[in-house]
Design an enzyme around this catalytic site. Structure first.
Site, PDB file in Angstrom:
ATOM      1  N   GLU A 178     -41.473 -41.420 -12.932  1.00  0.00           N
ATOM      2  CA  GLU A 178     -40.885 -40.101 -12.651  1.00  0.00           C
ATOM      3  C   GLU A 178     -39.967 -40.122 -11.432  1.00  0.00           C
ATOM      4  O   GLU A 178     -40.425 -39.984 -10.301  1.00  0.00           O
ATOM      5  CB  GLU A 178     -41.992 -39.052 -12.428  1.00  0.00           C
ATOM      6  CG  GLU A 178     -41.414 -37.661 -12.165  1.00  0.00           C
ATOM      7  CD  GLU A 178     -42.472 -36.564 -11.961  1.00  0.00           C
ATOM      8  OE1 GLU A 178     -43.677 -36.869 -12.010  1.00  0.00           O
ATOM      9  OE2 GLU A 178     -42.077 -35.418 -11.740  1.00  0.00           O
ATOM     10  N   LYS A 220     -39.947 -39.866 -17.036  1.00  0.00           N
ATOM     11  CA  LYS A 220     -40.093 -38.424 -16.784  1.00  0.00           C
ATOM     12  C   LYS A 220     -39.027 -37.983 -15.794  1.00  0.00           C
ATOM     13  O   LYS A 220     -39.234 -38.032 -14.579  1.00  0.00           O
ATOM     14  CB  LYS A 220     -41.499 -38.126 -16.244  1.00  0.00           C
ATOM     15  CG  LYS A 220     -41.706 -36.661 -15.865  1.00  0.00           C
ATOM     16  CD  LYS A 220     -43.166 -36.318 -15.647  1.00  0.00           C
ATOM     17  CE  LYS A 220     -43.311 -34.893 -15.155  1.00  0.00           C
ATOM     18  NZ  LYS A 220     -44.683 -34.410 -15.186  1.00  0.00           N
TER      19      LYS A 220
END
Ligand code: 13P
Length: 339
Positions: A178, A220
Site C-alpha cells: 500500500e 493497494k
C-alpha cells in the site's frame, strides 16, 4: 501445503471478480478518532463489540473476500466466545493483518515520512499465522507539496515496502502493498498522476529487486484525484482515465488485483469512482476496493456505540459492500443509493 501452494490458494480466494476487501485495521488512535465522531469512547471492549458486529454481518462474504484486522482484534473473542478471525473465516472472509508499526518523519527529508516495522517481522508473521491470518498489509504514505515527496523518500519507502513483501511471501502470507499518496493539498489531478506514477513505478522496481512474486501480491493504491483543497472536483470519468493511465504505465499485468483505499473520499464518491474505473475497456487486473472509511462510516453512524443498533449497523455495512461489489463490475448507479 507448501509455501507456494498457500500463496496461490490465498490469492485465488482474495481476488475474485465482484469481491473486495474490508479494511478494519485502524490503529488505536485512528479508531478512537472514528469512534469520537459518533460519540463513542474507545475501549478494548467497545472495539471488540464493534469489530464483532462487522465480522458477523450475515452475507458479508458475498461481497467481501478478505478483512484486514488490527493486531488486537486477532486475539479477541466474539460475543459467544469464538476467536474473531474465525467468525470472518466461517463466512468465507479471509482474515488478514496490518503489520507495519506506523509512520514518522524521515530524517533529512523535510515533509516526508517513512513507515517502520521490519524488525522481527518474520517472527511476528508466524504468530499471526497461528491466529488465522493469511495475508498482511503495510502502508506507506506520501505527501504532495511543491517539494514532496522527495526522491529520497520515494526510494527509501519503496525499499521498505519491497522488503516487507518479500518477508511475507517467504512465510506463505500474501502481501498487500500500500503506497498511499495522500489526497491532502491543493494539487491538481495531473500532479497527483505524476506523483503516483513515480511512487508506484519505484515500488515495482524495488519489488523486482527483492524478487517479490507479482502473481501472489495485491497492490493497494490511491485513486488519482485532485487534492482535497483544490477548488476543482474531477468527474468519475476523469478520475478513471488518470488512474488507469498511471497503472497501465507502471503496474505489471502479472499482478492479479488492485484494491483501492478510499483515502478521505465520501462513501458515495468512492463507489462512483470505482464504478467508472470498471466501466471502460477490460484491464489486466481485477480492480476492486479495500476501503476503510468508505465502507464503515455509515455503519459507525448507525451503531453509535449502542448494542441494540447492531442490526442497523450491519445493514448499513452490507449495503456499502454490495454497492461497491456492483461497482467492481461497472454495474452501480447513484439511484441505487435510495434502495
Ligand atoms: P481508507 O479507505 O479509510 O483510506 O482506509 C484504507 C486503509 O486501509 C488505509 O490504510
Amino acid at each position: 501445503m507448501t509455501i507456494q501452494e498457500e500463496l496461490d490458494a490465498t490469492i485465488r480466494e482474495l481476488v475474485q471478480p465482484g469481491k473486495g476487501i474490508l479494511a478494519a485495521d485502524e490503529s488505536h488512535p485512528t479508531i478512537a478518532k472514528r469512534f469520537k465522531a459518533v460519540g463513542v469512547e474507545s475501549s478494548e471492549e467497545k472495539r471488540r463489540e464493534y469489530r464483532n458486529l462487522l465480522l458477523d454481518t450475515a452475507g458479508l462474504g458475498d461481497f467481501v473476500s478478505g478483512v484486514i484486522l488490527f493486531e488486537e482484534t486477532l486475539g479477541q473473542k466474539s460475543d459467544d466466545g469464538k476467536p474473531l478471525p474465525s467468525i470472518a473465516a466461517s463466512q468465507g472472509v479471509i482474515p488478514g493483518i496490518k503489520v507495519d508499526k506506523g509512520k514518522g518523519p524521515m530524517v533529512n527529508a523535510p515533509g516526508d515520512e517513512i513507515t517502520e516495522g521490519l524488525d522481527g517481522l518474520a517472527q511476528r508473521l508466524e504468530q499471526y499465522k497461528e491466529l488465522g491470518a493469511r495475508f498482511a498489509k503495510w502502508r506507506n504514505v506520501y505527501h504532495i507539496t511543491d517539494m514532496n515527496p522527495s526522491l529520497a523518500a520515494i526510494e527509501a519507502n519503496a525499499e521498505v515496502l519491497a522488503r516487507y513483501a518479500a518477508i511475507c511471501q517467504s512465510c506463505g502470507i500474501v502481501p498487500i502493498v500500500e503506497p498511499e499518496v495522500l489526497i491532502n493539498g491543493s494539487h491538481t489531478i495531473e500532479r497527483s498522476a505524476d506523483v503516483n506514477e513515480a511512487v508506484i513505478g519505484e515500488v515495482f522496481r524495488a519489488l523486482r529487486r527483492h524478487r517479490v512474486e507479482p502473481e501472489t501480491m495485491i497492490l493497494k493504491p490511491s485513486m488519482v484525484t485532485p487534492g482535497n483543497a483544490n477548488g476543482q472536483k474531477a468527474s468519475p470519468e476523469e478520475v478513471a482515465e488518470h488512474t488507469l493511465r498511471v497503472f497501465r504505465r507502471v503496474v505489471p499485468a502479472a499482478v492479479p488485483g488492485i484494491n483501492f483505499l478510499s483515502g478521505g473520499q465520501t462513501p458515495e464518491e468512492a463507489t462512483l469512482n470505482l464504478n467508472a474505473i470498471n466501466s471502460g475497456a477490460s484491464q489486466p487486473w481485477v480492480l476492486s476496493f479495500s476501503y476503510g472509511r468508505a465502507l464503515q462510516e455509515p455503519a459507525q453512524k448507525a451503531w453509535a456505540g449502542i448494542s441494540s443498533n447492531k442490526a442497523a449497523a450491519q445493514t448499513a455495512l452490507l449495503k456499502r459492500a454490495k454497492l461497491n461489489s456492483l461497482a467492481t463490475l461497472g454495474r452501480y448507479s447513484a439511484d441505487m443509493e435510495e434502495g
